[in-house]
Design a protein around this motif. Structure first.
Motif, mmCIF file in Angstrom:
data_model
loop_
_atom_site.group_PDB
_atom_site.id
_atom_site.type_symbol
_atom_site.label_atom_id
_atom_site.label_comp_id
_atom_site.label_asym_id
_atom_site.label_seq_id
_atom_site.Cartn_x
_atom_site.Cartn_y
_atom_site.Cartn_z
ATOM 1 N N GLU A 93 0.744 -1.212 0.033
ATOM 2 C CA GLU A 93 -0.013 0.036 -0.066
ATOM 3 C C GLU A 93 0.872 1.186 -0.162
ATOM 4 O O GLU A 93 0.419 2.274 -0.727
ATOM 5 N N ALA A 94 2.085 1.234 0.761
ATOM 6 C CA ALA A 94 2.894 2.359 0.925
ATOM 7 C C ALA A 94 3.558 2.617 -0.488
ATOM 8 O O ALA A 94 3.809 3.737 -0.733
ATOM 9 N N GLN A 95 3.927 1.351 -1.257
ATOM 10 C CA GLN A 95 4.712 1.861 -2.359
ATOM 11 C C GLN A 95 3.741 2.242 -3.442
ATOM 12 O O GLN A 95 4.169 3.151 -4.092
ATOM 13 N N LEU A 96 2.264 1.718 -3.385
ATOM 14 C CA LEU A 96 1.554 2.289 -4.490
ATOM 15 C C LEU A 96 1.260 3.754 -4.109
ATOM 16 O O LEU A 96 1.088 4.558 -5.130
ATOM 17 N N ARG A 97 0.862 3.961 -2.754
ATOM 18 C CA ARG A 97 0.589 5.473 -2.672
ATOM 19 C C ARG A 97 1.964 6.475 -3.163
ATOM 20 O O ARG A 97 1.644 7.375 -3.824
ATOM 21 N N GLY A 98 2.994 5.894 -2.770
ATOM 22 C CA GLY A 98 4.288 6.756 -3.282
ATOM 23 C C GLY A 98 4.352 6.793 -4.758
ATOM 24 O O GLY A 98 4.810 7.658 -5.461
ATOM 25 N N ILE A 99 3.974 5.698 -5.598
ATOM 26 C CA ILE A 99 3.895 5.778 -6.999
ATOM 27 C C ILE A 99 2.826 6.640 -7.707
ATOM 28 O O ILE A 99 3.140 7.575 -8.672
ATOM 29 N N VAL A 100 1.715 6.842 -7.109
ATOM 30 C CA VAL A 100 0.373 7.634 -7.195
ATOM 31 C C VAL A 100 1.051 9.049 -7.163
ATOM 32 O O VAL A 100 0.622 9.840 -7.961
ATOM 33 N N ILE A 101 1.366 9.468 -5.850
ATOM 34 C CA ILE A 101 1.785 10.390 -5.854
ATOM 35 C C ILE A 101 2.999 11.430 -6.532
ATOM 36 O O ILE A 101 2.764 11.901 -6.999
ATOM 37 N N ASP A 102 3.952 10.480 -6.828
ATOM 38 C CA ASP A 102 5.121 10.902 -7.584
ATOM 39 C C ASP A 102 6.091 9.637 -8.219
ATOM 40 O O ASP A 102 6.679 9.440 -7.148
ATOM 41 N N ALA A 103 5.700 9.119 -9.096
ATOM 42 C CA ALA A 103 6.303 7.786 -9.476
ATOM 43 C C ALA A 103 7.749 8.029 -9.519
ATOM 44 O O ALA A 103 8.558 6.934 -9.457
#
Length: 158
Positions: A93-103
């Motif tokens: 979840e944390a990785q997906l959030r980071g990718i969506v915020i700024d890949a």
């Protein structure tokens, strides 16, 4: 009123009176190896709303670049970015959030725009267009929309 009767009422009143968790502003997001552990809103996202963000032209429009087998009704899905099938099996979840915020924090060569970013852009100056914007642009998605997209991505398992 006995102590047993008013104590639960007082506790409930305090919980209701407590301020809601503050939203994390785009420039206050903390990345750790590309991941963002903290929810931007402090509340879980809505996967149904996330699917709408991902397929709406004026919002995230993720399907312009990504294919998603779980969305067969999408006309003309993109194929220039990785398919999102099984995203929840590949990333936390944390990785997906980071990718969506700024890949770019995870994939430096990515052409995916930062969806919750307001600074660090390279813009043409007035010498090119005569219409250079002033100040920081608003993020593409709100904090709630980011959490909604993450919630939807977490449903995409192989």
């Amino acid at each position: 009123m006995t102590r047993r009767a008013w104590l639960p009422a007082l506790a409930a009143a305090l919980v209701c009176a407590a301020p809601a968790l503050a939203e994390i502003a785009p420039n206050d997001v903390v990345f750790a190896d590309g991941a963002v552990e903290a929810s931007l809103t402090g509340t879980p996202g809505d996967p149904v709303a996330g699917a709408k963000v991902m397929t709406t032209n004026a919002l995230g429009n993720c399907v312009a670049c990504h294919q998603i087998a779980a969305m067969p009704e999408v006309e003309f899905p993109g194929d220039i970015a990785p398919a999102l099938d099984g995203a929840a099996d590949r990333y936390s979840e944390a990785q997906l959030r980071g990718i969506v915020i700024d890949a770019k924090h995870t994939f430096p060569d990515s052409f995916m725009p930062g969806m919750y970013k307001t600074s660090g852009f390279i813009r043409p100056g007035n010498g090119y267009t005569g219409k250079a914007s002033e100040g920081e642009p608003p993020p593409i998605l709100t904090a709630e929309q980011v959490e909604d997209v993450v919630a939807y991505l977490l449903t995409l398992k192989d």
